[in-house]
Scaffold this motif. Structure first.
Motif, PDB file in Angstrom:
ATOM      1  N   TYR A  35       0.851  -1.187   0.000  1.00  8.72           N
ATOM      2  CA  TYR A  35       0.000   0.000   0.000  1.00  8.72           C
ATOM      3  C   TYR A  35       0.887   1.237   0.000  1.00  8.72           C
ATOM      4  CZ  TYR A  35      -4.029  -2.943   0.646  1.00  8.72           C
ATOM      5  OH  TYR A  35      -4.997  -3.889   0.445  1.00  8.72           O
ATOM      6  N   SER A  61      -1.459   6.205   2.016  1.00  6.85           N
ATOM      7  CA  SER A  61      -2.568   5.442   2.607  1.00  6.85           C
ATOM      8  C   SER A  61      -2.280   5.091   4.055  1.00  6.85           C
ATOM      9  CB  SER A  61      -2.833   4.163   1.810  1.00  6.85           C
ATOM     10  OG  SER A  61      -3.340   4.463   0.542  1.00  6.85           O
ATOM     11  N   TRP A 105      -4.467   6.441   7.184  1.00  8.65           N
ATOM     12  CA  TRP A 105      -5.142   5.512   8.097  1.00  8.65           C
ATOM     13  C   TRP A 105      -4.703   5.771   9.531  1.00  8.65           C
ATOM     14  CZ3 TRP A 105      -3.702   0.671   4.770  1.00  8.65           C
ATOM     15  CH2 TRP A 105      -4.461   0.670   3.604  1.00  8.65           C
ATOM     16  N   PRO A 142      -9.150   1.982   6.267  1.00  8.20           N
ATOM     17  CA  PRO A 142      -8.774   0.886   5.376  1.00  8.20           C
ATOM     18  C   PRO A 142      -9.941  -0.078   5.177  1.00  8.20           C
ATOM     19  CG  PRO A 142      -7.856   0.513   7.550  1.00  8.20           C
ATOM     20  CD  PRO A 142      -8.490   1.876   7.571  1.00  8.20           C
TER      21      PRO A 142
END
Length: 87
Positions: A46, A50, A54, A61
């Protein structure tokens, strides 16, 4: 009512989502391992963005992504069934 867990800086925050306690533990695990967001991103597949979003609560996610993130950090999430009152 305050949520009884500190964020990494030691401050207490209300959870925004049901995943906040899990995400907090994943972020703490990353810190305990001494890993950067970049390393977690490389190992998980990922993006660094991201992972950062998160961890900071700016994104959530998917469950498949959460599973990969947990596997990358060596964390297992266990779901337990609870008793239901039968009427």
């Amino acid at each position: 009512m305050p949520f009884d867990r500190p964020n990494v800086a030691g401050e207490y925050k209300e959870p925004k989502t049901h995943l906040d306690p899990i995400i907090y533990k994943l972020r703490k695990r990353r810190y305990d391992l001494g890993w950067s967001n970049t390393l977690v991103a490389e190992k998980s597949g990922y993006s660094k963005k991201s992972i950062r979003e998160w961890e900071n609560g700016h994104g959530t996610p998917s469950f498949p992504a959460l599973r990969v993130w947990c596997d990358t950090l060596g964390v297992e999430i266990v779901l337990k069934s609870k008793s239901l009152l039968r009427i």
